[in-house]
Design an enzyme around this catalytic site. Sequence first.
Site, PDB file in Angstrom:
ATOM      1  N   HIS A 121      37.480  40.787  45.278  1.00 50.57           N
ATOM      2  CA  HIS A 121      36.598  39.898  46.042  1.00 50.57           C
ATOM      3  C   HIS A 121      37.431  38.670  46.434  1.00 50.57           C
ATOM      4  O   HIS A 121      38.341  38.281  45.687  1.00 50.57           O
ATOM      5  CB  HIS A 121      35.454  39.490  45.103  1.00 50.57           C
ATOM      6  CG  HIS A 121      34.351  38.704  45.739  1.00 50.57           C
ATOM      7  ND1 HIS A 121      34.467  37.371  46.042  1.00 50.57           N
ATOM      8  CD2 HIS A 121      33.099  39.062  46.103  1.00 50.57           C
ATOM      9  CE1 HIS A 121      33.332  36.941  46.565  1.00 50.57           C
ATOM     10  NE2 HIS A 121      32.483  37.954  46.618  1.00 50.57           N
ATOM     11  N   ASP A 198      37.621  39.010  36.595  1.00 51.55           N
ATOM     12  CA  ASP A 198      36.423  38.679  37.357  1.00 51.55           C
ATOM     13  C   ASP A 198      35.332  39.660  36.898  1.00 51.55           C
ATOM     14  O   ASP A 198      35.342  40.828  37.262  1.00 51.55           O
ATOM     15  CB  ASP A 198      36.738  38.832  38.848  1.00 51.55           C
ATOM     16  CG  ASP A 198      35.489  38.775  39.726  1.00 51.55           C
ATOM     17  OD1 ASP A 198      34.368  38.754  39.188  1.00 51.55           O
ATOM     18  OD2 ASP A 198      35.647  38.772  40.962  1.00 51.55           O
ATOM     19  N   GLN A 201      30.578  41.639  38.456  1.00 50.08           N
ATOM     20  CA  GLN A 201      29.808  42.884  38.615  1.00 50.08           C
ATOM     21  C   GLN A 201      29.759  43.707  37.328  1.00 50.08           C
ATOM     22  O   GLN A 201      29.217  44.809  37.323  1.00 50.08           O
ATOM     23  CB  GLN A 201      30.424  43.741  39.741  1.00 50.08           C
ATOM     24  CG  GLN A 201      30.382  43.098  41.108  1.00 50.08           C
ATOM     25  CD  GLN A 201      28.966  42.891  41.639  1.00 50.08           C
ATOM     26  OE1 GLN A 201      27.997  43.452  41.121  1.00 50.08           O
ATOM     27  NE2 GLN A 201      28.832  42.063  42.656  1.00 50.08           N
ATOM     28  N   LYS A 224      23.675  37.011  39.115  1.00 48.79           N
ATOM     29  CA  LYS A 224      23.751  38.476  39.254  1.00 48.79           C
ATOM     30  C   LYS A 224      23.222  39.185  38.014  1.00 48.79           C
ATOM     31  O   LYS A 224      23.180  40.403  37.948  1.00 48.79           O
ATOM     32  CB  LYS A 224      25.204  38.895  39.518  1.00 48.79           C
ATOM     33  CG  LYS A 224      25.717  38.426  40.876  1.00 48.79           C
ATOM     34  CD  LYS A 224      27.129  38.858  41.115  1.00 48.79           C
ATOM     35  CE  LYS A 224      27.823  38.072  42.191  1.00 48.79           C
ATOM     36  NZ  LYS A 224      27.535  38.518  43.546  1.00 48.79           N
ATOM     37  N   CYS A 364      32.963  40.173  51.334  1.00 50.83           N
ATOM     38  CA  CYS A 364      33.975  39.225  50.838  1.00 50.83           C
ATOM     39  C   CYS A 364      35.204  39.963  50.309  1.00 50.83           C
ATOM     40  O   CYS A 364      35.782  39.558  49.291  1.00 50.83           O
ATOM     41  CB  CYS A 364      33.408  38.308  49.765  1.00 50.83           C
ATOM     42  SG  CYS A 364      32.064  37.300  50.343  1.00 50.83           S
TER      43      CYS A 364
HETATM   44  N1  PMP Z   1      33.564  38.568  42.295  1.00 48.08           N
HETATM   45  C1  PMP Z   1      32.813  39.632  42.566  1.00 48.08           C
HETATM   46  C2  PMP Z   1      33.313  40.999  42.179  1.00 48.08           C
HETATM   47  C3  PMP Z   1      31.574  39.463  43.183  1.00 48.08           C
HETATM   48  O1  PMP Z   1      30.823  40.524  43.470  1.00 48.08           O
HETATM   49  C4  PMP Z   1      31.135  38.156  43.503  1.00 48.08           C
HETATM   50  C5  PMP Z   1      29.797  37.921  44.190  1.00 48.08           C
HETATM   51  N2  PMP Z   1      29.583  38.702  45.328  1.00 48.08           N
HETATM   52  C6  PMP Z   1      31.961  37.080  43.201  1.00 48.08           C
HETATM   53  C7  PMP Z   1      33.154  37.322  42.583  1.00 48.08           C
HETATM   54  C8  PMP Z   1      31.579  35.683  43.516  1.00 48.08           C
HETATM   55  O2  PMP Z   1      30.504  35.254  42.749  1.00 48.08           O
HETATM   56  P1  PMP Z   1      29.802  33.854  43.042  1.00 48.08           P
HETATM   57  O3  PMP Z   1      29.509  33.845  44.524  1.00 48.08           O
HETATM   58  O4  PMP Z   1      28.573  33.898  42.215  1.00 48.08           O
HETATM   59  O5  PMP Z   1      30.762  32.796  42.654  1.00 48.08           O
END
Ligand code: PMP
Length: 410
Positions: A121, A198, A201, A224, A364
């Site tokens: 991401h 990270d 998920q 999430k 993203c």
């Molecule tokens: N990493 C991953 C794998 C994600 O899916 C997301 C959210 N789509 C993020 C990071 C970013 O999370 P946040 O927008 O809550 O900071």
Amino acid sequence: MNISSVRNDFPILKQEVNEQTLVYLDNAATSQKPQIVIDAVSKYYETTNSNVHRGVHTLGSQATDMYEGAREKIREFINAAETAEIIYTRGTTAAINIVATSFGIANLSAEDEIVISPAEHHSNLIPWQQVARITGATLRYFELESDGTLSLEKAAAAINHRTKIVALAHASNVLGTINPIKEVAAMAHAEDAIIIVDGAQAVPHMSVDVQALDVDFYAFSGHKMMGPTGIGVLYGKRELLEEMEPVEFGGEMIDFVTLDDATWKELPWKFEAGTPIIAGAIGLGAAIDYLKELGMDTVAQHGEEIITYALEQLTAIEGLEIHGPIDPKKRTALISFNVSDIHPHDLSTVLDEQGIAIRAGHHCAQPLMKWLGASATARASFYVYNTKEEVDSLVKAIELTKEYFGYGEA
Ligand code: PMP
């Protein structure tokens, strides 16, 4: 698990969208909130609202107890050794930025390498691009297998004596793949590198034990995992956090201040400048209570059942291409796909008219889109309140969309 009683806990699921029963399949973007979380947040504002760590008055100390109590729930949930290692942040993005800005810039130089996956991401990519730009370090990428998984051989091939940081998602938000974090952490440590994971998920869907994984840093977002938006967590090993400088300065994070100088509070507060996200933290604590009550094994099992069923059903649709591994054991509960030449935005618009919320876009992860050879994908992502009937509704709606765009039987 009694799914109708679980669904009953989520008021938003009872409403209609576009005059259709809501089928919410965008959980990887953000999950829905059970009543217990909504109540925890509103009750806090109704009965306790005060600033933390300062007031000696009753509400102030109650708010502090609730805020710090939630930190202990989080510690226990991911099995960190102590609450000093749990830093509240705005979310995964903010947590990774703390490590990049503080640890990354202070410890890297031109000879060093940061190893990441092309499936990250942007939150776990751009901060490292910035560190590389500032320090002169090189970004090196893991090579993925054709189904998007990371093999131990390919992981080992990218990590060497130059590696200082490995940054890797526990689970991909596009492919759903689960990376072999424990093994990669051991490889990083064998080269005296650190690993930051990270977990955005992963934490909502599976039991995570940061000590068993032996990771140095682990980031995730409350929203999430049924918690409020605006709250997230950075876990870090104490010895690393101790040597890091804060990235934000001001009230709450100081110990002693003169006109010329200041000293920092001890962990974890040295990283929490300003009035913190008090209600968010309390809401996240309530979300953890809820997940624990369900049991993370039950949550994981439901995810596996629903993804197994969804993979079977979606594979049967002519012209539908699934990205990532077909084996449900290699995935979390999400599927990215493309249908014939229908643009994912068009697909998601038609589905929305039928009350079905999915995601469309690059998620993203633009470099991963390039790797997949797609400009965008559709993504259906599931959580514990989703049912097989909702998968059937998705399948039916995709078939209808195909007909609408002139593919398949009319
Ligand atoms: N990493 C991953 C794998 C994600 O899916 C997301 C959210 N789509 C993020 C990071 C970013 O999370 P946040 O927008 O809550 O900071």
